[in-house]
Design a protein around this motif. Structure first.
Motif, PDB file in Angstrom:
ATOM      1  N   PRO A  78     -39.226 -62.366  -7.286  1.00  6.67           N
ATOM      2  CA  PRO A  78     -40.060 -62.553  -8.342  1.00  6.67           C
ATOM      3  C   PRO A  78     -41.110 -61.639  -8.474  1.00  6.67           C
ATOM      4  N   ASP A  79     -41.608 -61.167  -7.438  1.00 11.75           N
ATOM      5  CA  ASP A  79     -42.961 -60.110  -7.652  1.00 11.75           C
ATOM      6  C   ASP A  79     -42.621 -58.702  -8.212  1.00 11.75           C
ATOM      7  N   ARG A  80     -41.077 -58.512  -8.538  1.00 10.95           N
ATOM      8  CA  ARG A  80     -40.670 -57.231  -9.293  1.00 10.95           C
ATOM      9  C   ARG A  80     -39.669 -57.821 -10.192  1.00 10.95           C
ATOM     10  N   VAL A  81     -39.919 -57.561 -11.498  1.00  9.49           N
ATOM     11  CA  VAL A  81     -38.913 -58.105 -12.707  1.00  9.49           C
ATOM     12  C   VAL A  81     -38.599 -56.719 -13.295  1.00  9.49           C
ATOM     13  N   VAL A  82     -37.580 -56.571 -13.548  1.00  4.64           N
ATOM     14  CA  VAL A  82     -36.784 -55.440 -14.346  1.00  4.64           C
ATOM     15  C   VAL A  82     -36.400 -55.762 -15.704  1.00  4.64           C
ATOM     16  N   VAL A  83     -36.713 -54.902 -16.683  1.00  4.60           N
ATOM     17  CA  VAL A  83     -36.395 -55.075 -18.099  1.00  4.60           C
ATOM     18  C   VAL A  83     -35.690 -53.708 -18.187  1.00  4.60           C
ATOM     19  N   PHE A  84     -34.254 -53.664 -18.648  1.00  2.00           N
ATOM     20  CA  PHE A  84     -33.381 -52.768 -18.790  1.00  2.00           C
ATOM     21  C   PHE A  84     -33.141 -52.497 -20.239  1.00  2.00           C
ATOM     22  N   GLN A  85     -32.487 -51.271 -20.262  1.00  2.32           N
ATOM     23  CA  GLN A  85     -32.146 -50.802 -21.702  1.00  2.32           C
ATOM     24  C   GLN A  85     -31.457 -51.523 -22.509  1.00  2.32           C
ATOM     25  N   GLU A  86     -30.366 -52.192 -21.991  1.00  2.00           N
ATOM     26  CA  GLU A  86     -29.448 -52.766 -22.700  1.00  2.00           C
ATOM     27  C   GLU A  86     -29.749 -54.086 -23.589  1.00  2.00           C
ATOM     28  N   PHE A  87     -29.212 -54.495 -24.580  1.00  2.00           N
ATOM     29  CA  PHE A  87     -29.708 -55.537 -25.393  1.00  2.00           C
ATOM     30  C   PHE A  87     -29.076 -57.152 -24.768  1.00  2.00           C
ATOM     31  N   ASP A  88     -27.924 -56.636 -23.926  1.00  2.00           N
ATOM     32  CA  ASP A  88     -27.299 -58.030 -23.417  1.00  2.00           C
ATOM     33  C   ASP A  88     -27.909 -58.645 -22.400  1.00  2.00           C
ATOM     34  N   GLN A  89     -29.222 -58.339 -22.221  1.00  2.00           N
ATOM     35  CA  GLN A  89     -30.000 -59.058 -21.060  1.00  2.00           C
ATOM     36  C   GLN A  89     -30.366 -60.614 -21.168  1.00  2.00           C
ATOM     37  N   LEU A  90     -29.919 -61.143 -22.395  1.00  2.00           N
ATOM     38  CA  LEU A  90     -30.474 -62.473 -22.842  1.00  2.00           C
ATOM     39  C   LEU A  90     -29.171 -63.263 -22.721  1.00  2.00           C
ATOM     40  N   ALA A  91     -28.906 -64.548 -22.074  1.00  2.00           N
ATOM     41  CA  ALA A  91     -27.919 -65.248 -22.323  1.00  2.00           C
ATOM     42  C   ALA A  91     -27.613 -65.930 -23.847  1.00  2.00           C
ATOM     43  N   PRO A  92     -26.372 -65.404 -24.292  1.00  2.00           N
ATOM     44  CA  PRO A  92     -26.298 -65.766 -25.667  1.00  2.00           C
ATOM     45  C   PRO A  92     -26.391 -67.188 -26.089  1.00  2.00           C
ATOM     46  N   TRP A  93     -26.025 -68.124 -25.126  1.00  3.90           N
ATOM     47  CA  TRP A  93     -25.705 -69.501 -25.337  1.00  3.90           C
ATOM     48  C   TRP A  93     -27.251 -70.146 -25.188  1.00  3.90           C
ATOM     49  N   LYS A  94     -28.245 -69.558 -24.848  1.00  2.00           N
ATOM     50  CA  LYS A  94     -29.695 -70.156 -24.773  1.00  2.00           C
ATOM     51  C   LYS A  94     -30.644 -69.397 -25.926  1.00  2.00           C
ATOM     52  N   THR A  95     -31.381 -70.477 -26.250  1.00  2.00           N
ATOM     53  CA  THR A  95     -32.459 -70.089 -27.365  1.00  2.00           C
ATOM     54  C   THR A  95     -33.263 -69.000 -26.814  1.00  2.00           C
ATOM     55  N   VAL A  96     -34.170 -68.642 -27.406  1.00  2.00           N
ATOM     56  CA  VAL A  96     -35.141 -67.431 -27.116  1.00  2.00           C
ATOM     57  C   VAL A  96     -36.051 -68.118 -26.292  1.00  2.00           C
ATOM     58  N   ARG A  97     -36.524 -69.407 -26.442  1.00  2.00           N
ATOM     59  CA  ARG A  97     -37.426 -69.986 -25.411  1.00  2.00           C
ATOM     60  C   ARG A  97     -36.630 -70.405 -24.262  1.00  2.00           C
ATOM     61  N   GLN A  98     -35.242 -70.779 -24.339  1.00  2.00           N
ATOM     62  CA  GLN A  98     -34.894 -71.106 -22.844  1.00  2.00           C
ATOM     63  C   GLN A  98     -34.297 -69.886 -22.162  1.00  2.00           C
ATOM     64  N   ASN A  99     -34.247 -68.887 -22.699  1.00  2.00           N
ATOM     65  CA  ASN A  99     -34.017 -67.456 -22.030  1.00  2.00           C
ATOM     66  C   ASN A  99     -35.251 -67.193 -21.294  1.00  2.00           C
ATOM     67  N   VAL A 100     -36.511 -67.514 -21.694  1.00  2.00           N
ATOM     68  CA  VAL A 100     -37.778 -67.233 -21.092  1.00  2.00           C
ATOM     69  C   VAL A 100     -37.991 -68.240 -19.982  1.00  2.00           C
ATOM     70  N   VAL A 101     -37.878 -69.542 -20.380  1.00  2.00           N
ATOM     71  CA  VAL A 101     -37.809 -70.482 -19.522  1.00  2.00           C
ATOM     72  C   VAL A 101     -37.135 -70.450 -18.354  1.00  2.00           C
TER      73      VAL A 101
END
Length: 270
Positions: A78-101
């Motif tokens: 958790p000391d290194r977190v990656v943001v990738f190019q792809e837009f499908d990094q988020l779980a589609p069944w979770k809300t925006v807040r739930q994805n962050v939480v």
């Protein structure tokens, strides 16, 4: 000089391509200090994304060592977190807040209430708190990337790793995202390791830029870019720096690309 936060020492990386073993990078070295915005820049196939994955702990070096806070990187954390190019990094069944939480809770470090509070703070910083209860399929590509950035920042990593996060966006959205990233860096003073093949983006986003040769990636030069920001694109100095980097990347003879010690490589842009 203070001890670097991240140290990459003579790192060579390899991967399997069918029956062949391909060398992605050859003896690459660089240091990243606290609050640096350090950019890995080079043509496609030079190993910059592979280097980022090695820093993230997904790939072990064939040679050399990667250290964070003086300790060898042994795997993801958790000391290194990656943001990738792809837009499908988020779980589609979770809300925006739930994805962050979710990332915060999966790390097992804070309570649910604290995770929600931290998620909402991160979403506010990227301008998406009004979409906290929306689902990813209702968001544009740029908004999805903002959620991915919010999720990463909420983790409060030692190093934020970004692998061409804006490459798939249209030009206007890409420019806005670069501006947002600079604003967040100013507010939060996080340490960034950013991969791109765009010379202009490297100069806008980075305070320091490492140039990598074509495959296998070797260090060509390290440049300072502190003087540039999202408003610098039309300036003469910015255009001169862009042209100079292009020459260093594509016109330097291959035999001159052997990496040299870090101190000998450091130089300032005109």
């Amino acid at each position: 000089m203070p001890t670097p936060l991240l140290q990459v020492d003579d790192v060579s990386l390899e991967y399997a391509d069918g029956a062949r073993i391909v060398r992605a990078t050859h003896r690459v070295s660089f240091d990243v200090h606290e609050a640096d915005r350090f950019v890995l820049l080079g043509p496609s196939g030079c190993g910059k994304s592979t280097l980022l994955k090695a820093v993230a702990g997904f790939i072990a070096p064939r040679e050399g060592q990667i250290r964070l806070d003086g300790k060898a990187v042994q795997g993801p954390g958790p000391d290194r977190v990656v943001v990738f190019q792809e837009f499908d990094q988020l779980a589609p069944w979770k809300t925006v807040r739930q994805n962050v939480v979710f990332g915060l809770r999966a790390a097992g470090r804070i309570s649910r209430a604290d995770a929600i509070a931290r998620a909402d703070d991160a979403l506010s910083r990227v301008g998406l708190i009004e979409f906290a209860d929306a689902y990813p399929h209702t968001l544009s590509g740029g908004m999805k990337q903002r959620v991915a950035i919010a999720r990463a920042l909420a983790m409060q990593p030692r190093v934020l790793l970004m692998d061409e996060p804006f490459a798939a966006l249209d030009a206007l959205t890409r420019q806005r995202m670069q501006g947002l990233l600079l604003e967040l860096a100013e507010q939060l003073r996080f340490t960034l390791l950013f991969v791109t093949h765009s010379i202009e983006e490297a100069l806008v986003v980075g305070t320091r830029v490492l140039l990598l040769s074509p495959h296998p990636g070797q260090v060509r030069a390290e440049l300072n870019a502190h003087q540039f920001d999202a408003t610098s694109g039309a300036s003469v100095a910015f255009q001169q720096a862009t042209q100079r980097i292009h020459r260093l990347l594509f016109e330097t003879p291959v035999e001159a690309a052997e990496p040299t010690p870090l101190r000998a490589r450091q130089e300032a842009t005109p």
